[in-house]
Design an enzyme around this catalytic site. Sequence first.
Site, short mmCIF file in Angstrom:
data_model
loop_
_atom_site.label_atom_id
_atom_site.label_comp_id
_atom_site.label_asym_id
_atom_site.label_seq_id
_atom_site.Cartn_x
_atom_site.Cartn_y
_atom_site.Cartn_z
CB SER A 208 50.99 37.83 40.78
OG SER A 208 49.99 38.81 40.85
CE LYS A 212 45.25 35.74 40.87
NZ LYS A 212 45.18 36.67 41.96
CD1 TRP A 299 45.34 43.77 41.99
CD2 TRP A 299 43.69 45.17 42.57
NE1 TRP A 299 44.32 43.64 41.07
CE2 TRP A 299 43.30 44.48 41.41
CE3 TRP A 299 42.81 46.10 43.13
CZ2 TRP A 299 42.06 44.68 40.78
CZ3 TRP A 299 41.57 46.30 42.50
CH2 TRP A 299 41.22 45.60 41.35
CG HIS A 350 52.05 42.85 42.60
ND1 HIS A 350 51.51 41.87 43.41
CD2 HIS A 350 51.89 42.42 41.32
CE1 HIS A 350 51.03 40.90 42.64
NE2 HIS A 350 51.27 41.20 41.37
C1 GCU Z 1 46.27 41.60 38.19
C2 GCU Z 1 45.20 40.75 38.85
C3 GCU Z 1 45.73 39.98 40.05
C4 GCU Z 1 46.99 39.24 39.69
C5 GCU Z 1 47.99 40.19 39.07
C6 GCU Z 1 49.27 39.54 38.58
O1 GCU Z 1 46.61 42.66 39.04
O2 GCU Z 1 44.13 41.59 39.18
O3 GCU Z 1 44.76 39.08 40.53
O4 GCU Z 1 47.50 38.58 40.81
O5 GCU Z 1 47.40 40.81 37.95
O6 GCU Z 1 49.25 38.39 38.14
O7 GCU Z 1 50.32 40.23 38.59
#
Ligand code: GCU
Length: 372
Positions: A208, A212, A299, A350
């Site tokens: 997540s 990134k 998402w 997720h």
């Molecule tokens: C939020 C965010 C995402 C990210 C996520 C996470 O949902 O919007 O971009 O990847 O957190 O880090 O679990």
Amino acid sequence: MTKERGLPDVLVTQGGERIGTADDWREKRRPEIMDLFREHVYGREPVGRPASQTFHTAVTTDVMAGAAVRKQVEIRFEGAGGAGRIRLLLYLPSDRRGPSPVLLLLNNRGALAGDEPDAGDTPFWPADRIVARGYAAAVLDVEEVDPDFDDGFRNGVHGLFDRFEGEERPADAWATIAAWAWGAGRAMDYFESDPDIDASRVAVVGHSRGGKAALWAGAVDERFAFVVSNESGCTGAAISRGKRGETIRDINAQFPHWFSANYHAFAGREEELPVDQHMLVAAIAPRPVYVASATEDEWADPSAEFASLIHAAPVYRLYGYRGLQDAPFPDPDTPLFGERMGYHLRTGVHDLTVYDWDRFMDFADNGPFRNI
Ligand code: GCU
């Protein structure tokens, strides 16, 4: 498909020149793409390896019922704004016959590498399972590099290294995702110093927001031999143009500290960005890359995550690797292992799970880290 999404062509320079060889990619297009990502998305990091950096290691043998040796490493450094440290927790297989390849997790979910070392049996970081398969398991907590909240970039490594004396912070200054990626590079500095580690076989893994950072770390620091993105979604693996779920507007509104100030201007203007996320994957080429998604993670948008691999493939092909060729979006729980590219869509929500780790290691065993 490039045309369908209206993506910038990864193989055409800003000046309109078509790239046809790996050498031209490396010399002309890749540097330009890295600069565009620094300028518009992640920001420019002011420092690489700090001259002041030192490592301090405590070793405990016979942990995990004898299966592992534990190293707790403190990476210390100083900048004009003071001193900082990142703790790295490392489990090495006791029965290793030479330097170990490593899977390094950029942990974004609570402390794992702190005073009370994790037992190594959480699904999010199943260190015992990683060690049992012959890899060293390493983790750092990203919030030790930069706390995950918006404080105007005063805390964390920004406070140590940013020096904009009396000026406004530049719109292309680095932000939190770039800081975490920078922290991964400091762990890599450590690996190069440890004879128990095979620094030529280090994977950077993230989930997540950590995913990134893992992708950006893999692009910035070419010492990482393998890059794994788990459900990194918006401004991670997922292509922004036409993306469902989270958008550039959403992410900058909720997490204003993750990306450069310049990135905020692209809210609702995805098609005006000179980059898209397939170019981030391409910047990792020819090194292996693995992207994972989950069926209920709308998402993040699994199909947009998969698409970045498909659209990065032309760069891998310049190096003679087929990637996933033209594989269609797969069914759940049917991993695709191509040349230098892997992908799976796990059934479920997720999360980073044992299923995901097992697939990363299956792929690594067969490709990047063969013959361990
Ligand atoms: C939020 C965010 C995402 C990210 C996520 C996470 O949902 O919007 O971009 O990847 O957190 O880090 O679990």
